[in-house]
Design a protein around this motif. Structure first.
Motif, PDB file in Angstrom:
ATOM      1  N   UNK A 173       0.794  -1.222   0.000  1.00 45.50           N
ATOM      2  CA  UNK A 173       0.000   0.000   0.000  1.00 45.50           C
ATOM      3  C   UNK A 173       0.841   1.294   0.000  1.00 45.50           C
ATOM      4  N   UNK A 174       1.789   1.476   0.910  1.00 41.34           N
ATOM      5  CA  UNK A 174       2.559   2.717   0.891  1.00 41.34           C
ATOM      6  C   UNK A 174       3.420   2.887  -0.352  1.00 41.34           C
ATOM      7  N   UNK A 222       0.197  -7.354  -5.896  1.00 41.96           N
ATOM      8  CA  UNK A 222      -1.042  -7.443  -5.122  1.00 41.96           C
ATOM      9  C   UNK A 222      -1.975  -8.491  -5.719  1.00 41.96           C
ATOM     10  N   UNK A 223      -2.118  -8.488  -7.036  1.00 38.82           N
ATOM     11  CA  UNK A 223      -2.982  -9.479  -7.687  1.00 38.82           C
ATOM     12  C   UNK A 223      -2.477 -10.895  -7.437  1.00 38.82           C
ATOM     13  N   UNK A 224      -1.155 -11.076  -7.482  1.00 43.56           N
ATOM     14  CA  UNK A 224      -0.586 -12.394  -7.189  1.00 43.56           C
ATOM     15  C   UNK A 224      -0.863 -12.798  -5.748  1.00 43.56           C
ATOM     16  N   UNK A 225      -0.818 -11.832  -4.824  1.00 42.65           N
ATOM     17  CA  UNK A 225      -1.065 -12.115  -3.411  1.00 42.65           C
ATOM     18  C   UNK A 225      -2.484 -12.627  -3.168  1.00 42.65           C
ATOM     19  N   UNK A 228      -3.741  -3.578   2.684  1.00 38.90           N
ATOM     20  CA  UNK A 228      -2.408  -4.178   2.635  1.00 38.90           C
ATOM     21  C   UNK A 228      -2.532  -5.685   2.426  1.00 38.90           C
ATOM     22  N   UNK A 229      -1.747  -6.242   1.492  1.00 38.85           N
ATOM     23  CA  UNK A 229      -1.823  -7.678   1.189  1.00 38.85           C
ATOM     24  C   UNK A 229      -0.541  -8.423   1.515  1.00 38.85           C
ATOM     25  N   UNK A 230       0.462  -7.731   2.026  1.00 38.94           N
ATOM     26  CA  UNK A 230       1.743  -8.398   2.291  1.00 38.94           C
ATOM     27  C   UNK A 230       1.577  -9.548   3.257  1.00 38.94           C
TER      28      UNK A 230
END
Length: 389
Positions: free
Chosen positions: A61-62, A108-111, A173-175
């Motif tokens: 996100x950041x 993000x899409x992969x996450x 956030x997707x991390x």
């Protein structure tokens, strides 16, 4: 993420029809116009690796928000450039921001995409990408016609600021979604660059990345740099007419995106990648020999549909190939290879056009692209969703 990429590409598409004409207003050659496009691609290329690393350290996100701010600064600077050198520097700044946005978006899409829906999820994202890119040239062309060739760059800057706001206030956030995969796959123990090099040593991964590289060469060197000039000189088209053709084609690309993702999930990635590669080559031939504006629109539609079909399957193939916990490194390696085409395509095709003709340059790149598609078809393994395996 679909909203974010749609707004971002709306702004990017706005300046596409006027970019080569704006660059030529500084009194430079076709190869120098290609340099203006390539500078943006070089910055995108150089921003991919640090962007991917920061996404793993700071979060998705950041870093997305930072990319939007950098892109906005570069775009506003482009509109105010007083010389070709200054314009090139501004393009480098804008390209760095764009490279961060596009790389993190795919991470993000992969996450968030499970294997059995990966093609459709990426296709939906790419549909928003193509819709924004397709619609953008028309208002960009209107702005250029009414307020001058620099005006679309202001629209690009505003869209970049909106991208920043969407990233910061709306994107989750997707991390954390990769934590369990990292723990099980022990990807964190392998240095980031070694992960990338290891992935590129896989034949299928390398070939699909090279196909994306040549797609970028054809798109940036042909569609962004040479084709608007070709259409202006041979067909007498205005910036507004070129922008309208791209907008119409964007609608067709938008419609084709989700069915292409569904097919990639149902019948495999390779079965979608190969035909779309051939179709892209055919669209360039149509551009080069279009005898009228109607044919130019038809060529735009064929290209947009081909780009739409090929947008989800290669990225899905890349993520399928990546070991657990290596989404960021896989998408970074893929984006860097593809963006290398953005660097070499415009000046390379521009120089070839100066030595021969625009048609020869565009067709030559298309032949290489289709040849890579044929090699991939014969030598690379298929990738399917886990549901099918």
């Amino acid at each position: 993420m679909c909203l974010l990429v749609g707004v971002n590409q709306l702004g990017f598409g706005a300046m596409v029809p006027s970019l080569p004409l704006y660059a030529s207003s500084f009194g430079v050659s076709a190869s120098a116009i290609g340099l203006a496009v390539a500078a943006y691609g070089l910055a995108r290329f150089l921003a991919v690796l640090p962007g991917g690393q920061l996404a793993d350290r700071w979060g998705r996100r950041p870093v997305l928000a930072i990319g939007g701010l950098i892109s906005a600064v570069g775009s506003f600077w482009c509109a105010e450039a007083h010389s070709f050198v200054e314009f090139i520097l501004a393009r480098i700044v804008a390209g760095a921001g764009a490279g961060i946005i596009l790389t993190i978006g795919q991470i993000v899409l992969a996450d968030i995409s499970p294997p059995d829906r990966r093609g459709r999820n990426i296709a939906t994202y790419q549909a928003a990408f193509l819709l924004g890119f397709g619609v953008g040239p028309f208002p960009g062309g209107l702005l250029a016609g009414a307020y001058g060739l620099a005006a679309p760059f202001l629209m690009t800057g505003v869209a970049s600021l909106l991208t920043t706001a969407i990233a910061w206030f709306l994107v989750s956030e997707t991390r954390s979604a990769r934590t369990s995969a990292v723990a099980s796959g022990k990807a964190a123990e392998i240095p980031f660059i070694r992960q990338m090099l290891g992935l590129l040593s896989h034949r299928g991964f390398l070939l699909v990345s090279l196909i994306s590289l040549m797609n970028a060469v054809v798109r940036t060197g042909g569609l962004f740099a040479l084709i608007p000039l070709l259409a202006t000189t041979t067909l007498g088209l205005s910036v507004t007419e070129i922008g309208f053709a791209m907008m119409v084609s964007g609608v067709f690309g938008f419609v084709a995106a989700y069915p292409a993702g569904w097919l990639a999930d149902r019948i495999g990635r390779k079965a979608v990648i190969v035909p779309s590669t051939v179709l892209t080559g055919m669209s360039m031939v149509l551009f080069c020999y279009a005898p009228s504006y109607a044919w130019f629109i038809a060529a735009s539609i064929v290209w947009s549909v081909a780009a739409s079909i090929s947008s989800s399957a290669p990225a899905a193939y890349v993520v399928d190939t990546a070991p657990a916990g290596m989404n960021a490194s896989a998408m970074t390696a893929f984006r860097m290879t593809a963006d290398a085409g953005y660097v070499i395509g415009p000046p390379g095709l521009g120089l070839l056009a100066d030595l021969t003709s625009s048609t020869v340059a565009i067709i030559s790149a298309s032949v290489v692209l289709v040849s890579l598609g044929a090699i991939f078809a014969v030598t690379s393994p298929e990738k399917r969703s886990s549901a099918q395996r």
